[in-house]
Design an enzyme around this catalytic site. Structure first.
Site, mmCIF file in Angstrom:
data_model
loop_
_atom_site.group_PDB
_atom_site.id
_atom_site.type_symbol
_atom_site.label_atom_id
_atom_site.label_comp_id
_atom_site.label_asym_id
_atom_site.label_seq_id
_atom_site.Cartn_x
_atom_site.Cartn_y
_atom_site.Cartn_z
ATOM 1 N N LEU A 161 0.942 -1.202 0.035
ATOM 2 C CA LEU A 161 0.094 0.047 -0.070
ATOM 3 C C LEU A 161 0.967 1.090 0.080
ATOM 4 C CD1 LEU A 161 -2.660 -0.704 2.594
ATOM 5 C CD2 LEU A 161 -3.046 -0.818 0.311
ATOM 6 N N ASP A 162 0.674 2.234 -0.669
ATOM 7 C CA ASP A 162 1.345 3.463 -0.658
ATOM 8 C C ASP A 162 1.384 4.031 0.477
ATOM 9 O OD1 ASP A 162 1.597 3.389 -3.312
ATOM 10 O OD2 ASP A 162 -0.188 4.716 -3.859
ATOM 11 N N LYS A 163 2.202 4.903 1.028
ATOM 12 C CA LYS A 163 2.665 5.398 2.158
ATOM 13 C C LYS A 163 1.240 6.103 2.742
ATOM 14 C CE LYS A 163 5.267 8.907 4.763
ATOM 15 N NZ LYS A 163 6.528 9.694 4.613
ATOM 16 N N THR A 221 -1.961 5.723 1.740
ATOM 17 C CA THR A 221 -2.983 5.092 1.396
ATOM 18 C C THR A 221 -3.212 3.948 2.776
ATOM 19 O OG1 THR A 221 -2.764 4.742 -0.855
ATOM 20 C CG2 THR A 221 -4.324 3.229 0.327
ATOM 21 N N ARG A 226 -4.556 5.381 -8.486
ATOM 22 C CA ARG A 226 -4.299 6.836 -8.683
ATOM 23 C C ARG A 226 -3.908 7.291 -10.004
ATOM 24 N NH1 ARG A 226 0.660 7.643 -4.441
ATOM 25 N NH2 ARG A 226 0.116 9.732 -4.928
#
Length: 306
Positions: free
Chosen positions: A143-145, A147, A243
């Site tokens: 997961l992105d930082k 998110t 995104r």
């Protein structure tokens, strides 16, 4: 039959003629690399004794495999010989949504990286280690930082190889809640556009013909004059996929300034990993977990859609 450090398999009549290695590889789904490690560390037993791997088995034999390696076991000893300089920042408490001997699902807060990139010590991996998990935890996906939400983590090399295979075969269903800028013209749809690196930015991605295949599905949940709340699920798992795809169709996520979203009530991209489901590779039961919506996204949703 499973224990915390070992998993056991009882040989059946149908397995007659197979040898120990075949049972371990085929019935317990142990990879070749892990098989080599187990052989070196005496991690395979036949009827509680170390066997010759080519020995044929018979019905009723018990084969045991160590699924948590010795170096992965929790330790009460500090991991560093010297004390860090400066004040010690306490690790945040991580909400655990599901856990068994082999896997766990954590609710990652926004602003926390999954893995350390340089010398960071405030990552999800560190936080899980601080609660007494194995030194070597293995996030199965990313997961992105910024998110938030559900992420699957393996608690051993064995659990990781099983979950990773499940991921590669499309057996892990991941759903997200996203707030996109503007009003989507269709109530549901699929974005099928390859994603590659942006040559002008070291961490950014973009839709390019030469990129990796990427497919995102969405279903509109609510709309306002200027935003859309959508349920999103992935067919592939590329970096920044949701995104990039929503920006590509002209609806960047709220708060996602990297991809053209405007800052407003949310100081990050409006993306939350809301649901995770899969058939457990060992327990053979369906695991379905939902991650509660964090307070910052709740405020945005209440302001826009209620």
């Amino acid at each position: 039959m499973s224990r915390k450090e070992w998993i056991e398999y009882i040989v059946s009549e149908q397995d007659t003629g197979m040898n120990v290695e075949q049972i371990v590889r085929q019935k317990l789904n142990v990879s070749g690399r892990m098989m080599q490690r187990l052989t070196r560390s005496k991690g395979v037993l036949l009827n509680r004794k170390q066997p010759f791997l080519q020995r044929q088995v018979k019905a009723g034999d018990t084969i045991a495999v160590r699924v948590i390696e010795r170096q992965e076991l929790p330790s009460s000893q500090p991991q560093h010989d010297t004390k860090p300089e400066g004040p010690i920042t306490p690790m945040p408490s991580i909400d655990i949504l599901y856990e068994d001997d082999h896997l766990l699902i954590a609710n990652k807060p926004a602003g926390m990286m999954v893995h350390p990139i340089k010398q960071e010590t405030d990552t999800l991996v560190h936080a899980l280690a601080a609660r007494g998990e194995q030194k070597s935890v293995h996030p199965v996906h990313r997961l992105d930082k910024d998110t938030s939400g559900a992420i699957l983590v393996a608690k051993s090399s064995y659990g990781h190889q099983l979950a990773d295979r499940l991921l590669r075969e499309g057996g892990i269903h991941r759903e997200y809640l996203a707030v996109a800028s503007g009003v989507l013209s269709e109530g549901a749809g699929t974005i099928d556009a390859p994603i590659g690196r942006d040559a002008r930015h070291p961490t950014k991605r973009r839709v390019v013909e030469s990129g990796d295949p990427a497919i995102t599905h969405y279903e509109v949940q609510q709309t306002s004059e200027g935003m859309t709340l959508a349920r999103v699920w992935l067919e592939t798992g590329r970096t920044h996929q949701i995104r990039v795809h929503f920006a590509h169709i002209g609806h960047p996520l709220a708060g996602d300034t990297m991809y053209g979203g405007a800052r407003g009530l949310l100081r990050r991209q409006a993306l939350h990993a809301s649901k995770l489901s899969f058939l457990h590779p060992l327990l053979e039961k369906e695991i379905v977990v939902e991650a509660p919506i964090p307070s910052d996204m709740k405020r945005l949703m209440q302001a826009e859609f209620k």
